[in-house]
Design an enzyme around this catalytic site. Structure first.
Site: not given
Ligand code: NAD
Length: 376
Positions: A121, A126, A129, A132, A227
């Site tokens: 991450r 991004q 991902d 996400s 996380y």
């Protein structure tokens, strides 16, 4: 350089790993693309559109034959991949924890399994991902599923016949899915509160206009990589006390709490569900990982004896097959772009790239990822 996409074979999987849009992009990188007939049907991408984009259509066997890369949403079985080139990259979500022997089989069959869910991450990644992109859609869909099951209105309504009060909605876990759920519930007019164990989530919740709830006993349970870490027993007890007093007043509860590589934390006990009013709705987005709610039946929707509907769909992104496929397929293309030379169009994996190192599970016949251990 041939890229193959086969139809997903997992039960209830409606997504597809490439769309006509991404086929065009893959061909632009310098690859040829083959896709199994009907692979995009459940996501409403017809064969003809793939063909127009330049893909060759065929059976599964014709599609994977001599492929250098196989793109997939869910981890395929070795049987589907037979005929692909030795060392072919198999890129998609691999769901490796608890499935180590399946990963090992892919390795032993000579495939290089790449787990998109292990993408670091960091800013550069991004756009790749999948967690996400899929969680965003799941958070949105969870609220719609709740609204449909809820037999009252979500927003406050002032009518000549009187006022309907807004639904009180509580979101547990304010990561990507939770924040999207908060935003969606706000747009529908609910009164929204949320909790998380990472202190940083508080500001994000409040910026969406929801109330952040967290016990003083729990200062911050941020783990690595943004996380959460698992809570201690004392922290769990403090959180349960807070949840118990809050949840009994809620109409809708959406749970999204996850800890990487662990079963979903149990946040809502049977007693808490029993304290809720008849007609209340719970959507457990963690159902696939065992659920955040003690009474969730993964894969099912049912109503408890006291009238609370618990929605435990296991693959919520698949309920939005078109959007979920579009985003997933773009995540894959963004990763592949790092493996093709823009000028010469030559394909070369940089095995030292941190994105590759983090995601490669198997190589040269064996498991190479430090987190994946096969029991002897
Ligand atoms: P996730 O799916 O692992 O977990 C969902 C949420 O549950 C998290 O917010 C987590 O803190 C929370 N949670 C865990 N245990 C809990 C408990 N006992 N009670 C209540 N909540 C609990 O997380 P995620 O949605 O993938 O994202 C986690 C973080 O990573 C977020 O801050 C997100 O903004 C960040 N993120 C960063 C990038 C990036 O920089 N590229 C990309 C995506 C997400």
């Amino acid at each position: 350089m041939k890229i193959a996409i086969v139809r997903e074979r997992a039960d209830g999987e409606t997504r597809v790993a490439a769309t006509p849009e991404t086929v065009t992009k893959l061909i632009g990188l310098g690859a040829t693309v083959s896709i199994e007939r009907g692979a995009g049907a459940a996501a409403r991408f017809p064969d003809a559109d793939y063909q127009k984009a330049g893909a060759a259509l065929g059976s599964a066997a014709e599609t994977v034959k001599d492929a250098d890369i196989v793109l997939t949403v869910r981890r395929p079985g070795v049987d589907v991949l037979i005929g692909a080139n030795a060392g072919a990259l198999v890129i998609g979500s691999m769901d490796p924890y608890g499935n180590e022997s399946e990963i090992e089989s892919l390795g032993k069959a000579g495939f290089t399994a790449i787990a998109m869910e292990f993408m670091p991450r960091i800013t550069r990644a991004q756009v790749m991902d999948i967690l996400s992109s899929q969680a965003n859609l799941a958070g949105y869909q969870a609220v719609l599923d709740a609204a449909v099951a809820f037999d009252r209105a979500m927003p406050m309504m002032m009518t000549a016949a009187g006022t309907v009060r807004p639904a009180k909605t509580f979101v547990m876990g304010a990561g990507v899915a939770g924040l999207q759920a908060i935003a969606t519930a706000k747009r529908l007019g609910a009164v929204v509160s949320a909790t998380d164990v990472r202190a940083a989530a508080g500001e994000q919740v409040e910026s969406l206009g929801a109330k952040f709830i967290m016990t003083d006993a729990l200062k911050d349970a941020s783990g690595s990589g943004g996380y959460a870490r698992e809570l201690t027993e004392a922290e769990k007890a403090a959180q349960a006390e807070l949840t118990a007093s809050h949840i009994s007043k809620q109409d809708i509860v959406i749970t999204t709490a996850l800890i990487p590589g662990r079963p979903a934390p149990k946040l809502v006990t049977a007693a808490m569900v029993e304290s809720m009013q008849p007609g209340s709705v719970i959507v457990d987005l963690a159902a696939e990982r065992g659920g955040n709610v003690e009474l969730t039946k993964p894969g099912e929707v049912y109503t408890t004896a006291n009238g609370v509907t618990i929605i435990g769909y296991k693959n919520v992104p698949a309920r939005l097959a078109t959007s979920a496929s579009q985003l997933f397929a773009r995540n894959l293309v963004a990763f592949l772009e790092t493996m093709f030379d823009k000028k010469t169009k030559a394909f070369a994996v940089n095995w030292d790239d941190e994105l590759v190192k983090a995601t490669v599970l198997t190589k040269d016949g064996a498991i190479v990822h430090p987190n994946i251990k096969v029991a002897a």
